[in-house]
Scaffold this active site. Structure first.
Site: not given
Ligand code: IMP
Ligand code: MG
Length: 181
Positions: A105, A109-110, A133
């Site tokens: 998103d 996080t990644l 997204k």
């Protein structure tokens, strides 16, 4: 359970579409990692359903370690800070690591997880997410393997939750939006 009866709901991916796409990703990964020592790291909890299907479509020996992050704290948007709640417990310098998540998103996080893991010098480090997204990105991040790019809607099912664990266990993915939009 949060009631979504008063929201717009749209089927995005059926069970059949999901399993075809996962098989396709598994076949690509099998080919790309031939002869390598593959370590799959699913991000808990969102990735556990996708990852369990994905590994059954990867036709080679592999290892798995789970990593748990939090940033959402049950809100629908990233808090901007990623906390590693449960880290992996093995030395990864001998492995070609593939981090698996349900969706990218903001990318926060990644990006944080790959920065965290790259400090431990894996042989290689790539990412695989079922959904992406791209319009929502807040930091630069492109997954190496991606099932589908989707629009800006909030999606639930197939591991993706709404609030708490609600709707994670649906075998298909649909999007929800307020009725007056
Ligand atoms: P990011 O750090 O903003 O890229 O957030 C990634 C995490 O947010 C994912 O692992 C999901 O758990 C959660 N997330 C982002 N978008 C959605 C969505 O549409 N539905 C459910 N969870 C989402
Ligand atoms: Mg998640």
């Amino acid at each position: 359970m949060v009631d979504i009866a008063n929201m717009n709901q749209k089927m995005e991916f059926t069970k059949e579409e999901i399993s075809e796409k996962v098989a396709e990703l598994g076949a690509r990964i099998t080919k790309d990692y031939e002869g390598k020592k593959l370590l799959i790291i699913p991000l808990m909890k969102g990735a556990f359903i996708f990852a369990s299907d994905l590994i059954r479509n990867i036709d080679m020996n592999l290892s798995i370690e789970f990593l748990k992050t939090s940033s959402y704290n049950d809100l629908l948007e990233s808090s901007g800070e990623v906390k590693i709640d449960d880290d992996i417990e093995i030395e990864i310098s001998e492995y070609d690591v593939l981090v698996v998540d349900d969706i990218v998103d903001s990318g926060i996080t990644l990006k944080a997880v790959t920065e965290h893991l790259s400090k431990r010098n894996p042989k290689s480090l790539k990412t695989c997410t079922f959904l992406d997204k791209p319009e929502r990105r807040q930091v630069e991040f492109v997954p190496d393997y991606c099932g589908y790019e989707i629009e800006n809607n909030f999606v639930i099912g197939y591991g993706l939750n709404y609030i708490g664990d609600d709707y994670r266990n649906l075998p298909y993915i649909f999007s929800i939006s307020p009725k007056d939009e």
